[in-house]
Write an enzyme that holds these catalytic residues in place. Structure first.
Site, PDB file in Angstrom:
ATOM      1  N   HIS A 192       0.835  -1.212   0.000  1.00  4.80           N
ATOM      2  CA  HIS A 192       0.000   0.000   0.000  1.00  4.80           C
ATOM      3  C   HIS A 192       0.865   1.256   0.000  1.00  4.80           C
ATOM      4  O   HIS A 192       1.936   1.305   0.602  1.00  4.80           O
ATOM      5  CB  HIS A 192      -1.013   0.007   1.145  1.00  4.80           C
TER       6      HIS A 192
ATOM      7  N   ASP B 285       3.261  -6.417   3.703  1.00  2.00           N
ATOM      8  CA  ASP B 285       2.915  -5.329   4.624  1.00  2.00           C
ATOM      9  C   ASP B 285       3.231  -5.712   6.060  1.00  2.00           C
ATOM     10  O   ASP B 285       2.535  -5.329   6.985  1.00  2.00           O
ATOM     11  CB  ASP B 285       1.429  -4.962   4.476  1.00  2.00           C
TER      12      ASP B 285
ATOM     13  N   GLU C 280      -4.995   2.025   2.900  1.00  2.00           N
ATOM     14  CA  GLU C 280      -4.951   0.805   3.710  1.00  2.00           C
ATOM     15  C   GLU C 280      -5.068   1.124   5.191  1.00  2.00           C
ATOM     16  O   GLU C 280      -5.734   0.409   5.944  1.00  2.00           O
ATOM     17  CB  GLU C 280      -3.644   0.046   3.437  1.00  2.00           C
ATOM     18  N   GLU C 281      -4.414   2.196   5.619  1.00  2.00           N
ATOM     19  CA  GLU C 281      -4.369   2.520   7.042  1.00  2.00           C
ATOM     20  C   GLU C 281      -5.747   2.846   7.603  1.00  2.00           C
ATOM     21  O   GLU C 281      -5.966   2.779   8.809  1.00  2.00           O
ATOM     22  CB  GLU C 281      -3.412   3.694   7.295  1.00  2.00           C
TER      23      GLU C 281
ATOM     24  N   ASP D 239       6.186   1.114   6.516  1.00  2.00           N
ATOM     25  CA  ASP D 239       4.756   0.797   6.447  1.00  2.00           C
ATOM     26  C   ASP D 239       4.052   1.808   5.546  1.00  2.00           C
ATOM     27  O   ASP D 239       3.586   2.831   6.024  1.00  2.00           O
ATOM     28  CB  ASP D 239       4.163   0.815   7.857  1.00  2.00           C
TER      29      ASP D 239
END
Length: 427
Positions: free
Chosen positions: A288, A362, A334-335, A300
Site C-alpha cells: 500500500h 505489509d 490501507e491505514e 509501512d
C-alpha cells in the site's frame, strides 16, 4: 528485499497449476510432474537471484524507496502528499517500461489530526506524549480536564463501569502480539464511551517503546457517543498504572483539534506484465502506498510497495515473459481499513476465478525467511516446491496462514494468498 521474484515461477507454471491454486481439488497431472517442471526453472531462478542480489539491480528497490520517501514524505489518506505520491508512482511505472499502467479511482477518508497535547496535572505536572487516533473527534476548544481511571482490559473496564463515568480511561493492556492487542486501539474509545467516559488514552500497540506513541485507525459505532481518543507511550501508561495501583489520584488535561472532512478522490495504482499464454489469469502482487502523517511511511508500507514493483522490474530486465499476467497493485487508504483494496475487490470480484493467487507485503521488509500462505493443501504443496528454488538465498519457509488488511477480501472468497515473512515478523 527482493524475495518476491518467486512470483515469476508461479506465473510460469502451466495452466493446471493455476487451477489447483484456485481451489480445484484435482490435479490434471501428477504432483511429480509439477515438481519436475518447477525444477526445470532452476537456471532462471539463478539468473533472477544473480540480478537481484549481485547484479545491476542490487539495492535498486532501496534506492528507489529512499528517493520516493525523501521527495514525498508522509502520505495520509486524503492528503495532497498522497496525491503527489500516486502521480509520482504512475510516472515511475511508465518510465520503467511496464504495461497497462493506469489508475483506478476510489473514494477515501480524509481526516487530519490538528494540534494535540496532553498534560498530567496531578499528582505532578508531566507532559504526556500522545498521537490522536485516526477518525477521532476533537475535544472542545478548551480541552478536557478529568480524573483518570487505569484499566488493563475491557473486562476490567466493564467491572469498574461506575468508576469510569466522567473520567478519562487509560488502557494499560499487556502486549500479546499486534493482531490480538490492536483491538484496544480500534475499540477502546467505543468501550470507554459505553460506560460514560469522556475520553480514552490507549497504550501504544507495541512490544517496546522509547517514549514514542504509535498511531493507527480506530472505529466508532453509530449508537455510541464519540469521544476523543489517542495513543500514549508504553512508559506513560505503565507510570499511570503504578500510580493508580498505589491509590494516587491522577488528573489529565487533554486537547485535540482533529477534523474529519468529506471523503476525497484517490486511486489504486496498477501496472502489469501481460501473460503470454493465459493473459486473463492474474497473479497479483501488492503493497500500500498511503501512510500515516507522523513519519515517511518507509517501512509501512513503502518497502512493501517497492519490493512488489521490483518483482516486475526484475522480470522485465531479464526479458522474461510469464505465462500469466503479473499485476502490481499499490493500494490506497490501507491505514483507514483497506478502503482502496475493498473497492478494487468490489470492482473485480465478478472475475474472481481469474485470480490464481494474491500476494501482499505489509509486515515489514526485514531479512526475508519465507512466505505465509493461506489456501488448500495441494496449492500449499506447489508453493512449497516453488520456494525450493530460493534455497541459494535461504528463503524457503512456508508458514501457516497469511493475512492482511488488503488481502482479507480475497481470503474470504477462497483465493489463495501469501504474505512475506521475515525474521523480525514472527512474534
Amino acid at each position: 528485499m527482493k524475495y518476491v521474484f518467486l512470483i515469476f515461477f508461479i506465473n510460469l507454471l502451466p495452466q493446471y497449476a493455476g487451477k489447483s491454486l484456485r481451489r480445484d481439488d484435482s490435479y490434471l497431472k501428477t504432483f511429480e510432474d509439477i515438481k519436475n517442471e518447477i525444477a526445470g526453472y532452476t537456471d532462471i531462478a539463478k539468473a533472477i537471484i544473480d540480478l537481484a542480489v549481485h547484479g545491476k539491480a542490487q539495492n535498486r528497490s532501496y534506492e528507489r524507496l529512499a528517493v520516493f520517501a525523501d521527495t514525498i514524505g508522509p502520505r495520509l489518506s486524503g492528503s495532497k502528499n498522497l496525491d503527489a505520491a500516486i502521480k509520482y508512482m504512475f510516472s515511475a511505472l511508465q518510465e520503467d517500461g511496464l504495461e497497462n499502467v493506469h489508475l483506478e479511482p476510489v473514494k477515501v477518508p480524509h481526516w487530519e489530526r490538528g494540534e494535540e497535547f496532553a498534560m498530567m496535572l496531578e499528582p505532578r505536572n508531566h507532559s504526556i506524549a500522545i498521537l490522536g487516533l485516526g477518525s477521532s473527534v476533537a475535544t472542545p476548544p478548551e480541552g478536557i480536564t478529568a480524573e483518570v481511571i487505569v484499566v488493563a482490559s475491557f473486562d476490567e473496564l466493564r467491572k469498574r463501569a461506575q468508576e469510569a463515568k466522567g473520567k478519562i480511561v487509560v488502557y494499560n493492556e499487556p502486549f500479546i502480539n499486534y493482531g490480538k492487542t490492536v483491538r484496544y486501539r480500534s475499540q477502546g474509545a467505543v468501550e470507554a464511551a459505553k460506560v460514560g467516559a469522556v475520553a480514552s488514552l490507549i497504550r501504544s500497540i507495541a512490544s517496546f517503546s522509547i517514549h514514542s506513541p504509535h498511531t493507527g485507525w480506530q472505529n466508532y459505532q453509530p449508537d455510541v457517543p464519540r469521544i476523543p481518543t489517542a495513543c500514549i507511550s508504553v512508559e506513560d501508561a505503565e507510570m499511570m498504572s503504578r500510580m493508580s495501583l498505589r491509590g494516587t489520584k491522577i488528573v489529565v488535561h487533554l486537547k485535540m483539534g482533529a477534523k474529519t472532512y468529506p471523503d476525497s478522490p484517490s486511486f489504486n495504482t496498477v501496472a502489469e506484465i501481460v501473460g503470454s499464454k493465459y493473459p486473463e489469469q492474474i497473479v497479483l502482487v501488492s503493497g500500500h502506498l498511503d501512510s500515516w502523517d507522523v513519519g515517511q511511511g518507509a517501512m509501512d508500507d513503502g518497502g512493501g510497495a517497492f519490493i512488489s514493483w521490483e518483482a516486475l522490474s526484475l522480470i522485465k530486465d531479464l526479458g522474461l515473459r510469464p505465462k500469466r499476467t503479473l499485476r502490481l497493485v499499490l493500494w490506497t487508504a490501507e491505514e483507514q481499513g483497506g478502503i482502496g483494496a475493498e473497492q478494487y475487490y468490489q470492482l473485480h470480484k465478478e472475475n474472481i476465478s481469474n485470480f490464481d493467487i494474491v500476494m501482499e507485503s505489509d509486515e515489514g521488509t526485514f531479512k526475508p525467511s519465507g512466505l505465509g500462505f493461506t489456501g488448500n493443501a495441494k496449492a500449499r504443496d506447489i508453493v512449497k516446491e516453488i520456494m525450493t528454488l530460493l534455497q541459494p538465498i535461504n528463503v524457503t519457509e512456508v508458514y501457516d496462514g497469511a493475512d492482511g488488511t488488503d488481502i482479507d477480501y480475497w481470503i474470504r472468497d477462497g483465493v489463495p494468498v501469501t504474505a512475506r515473512r521475515g525474521s523480525e515478523t514472527q512474534s
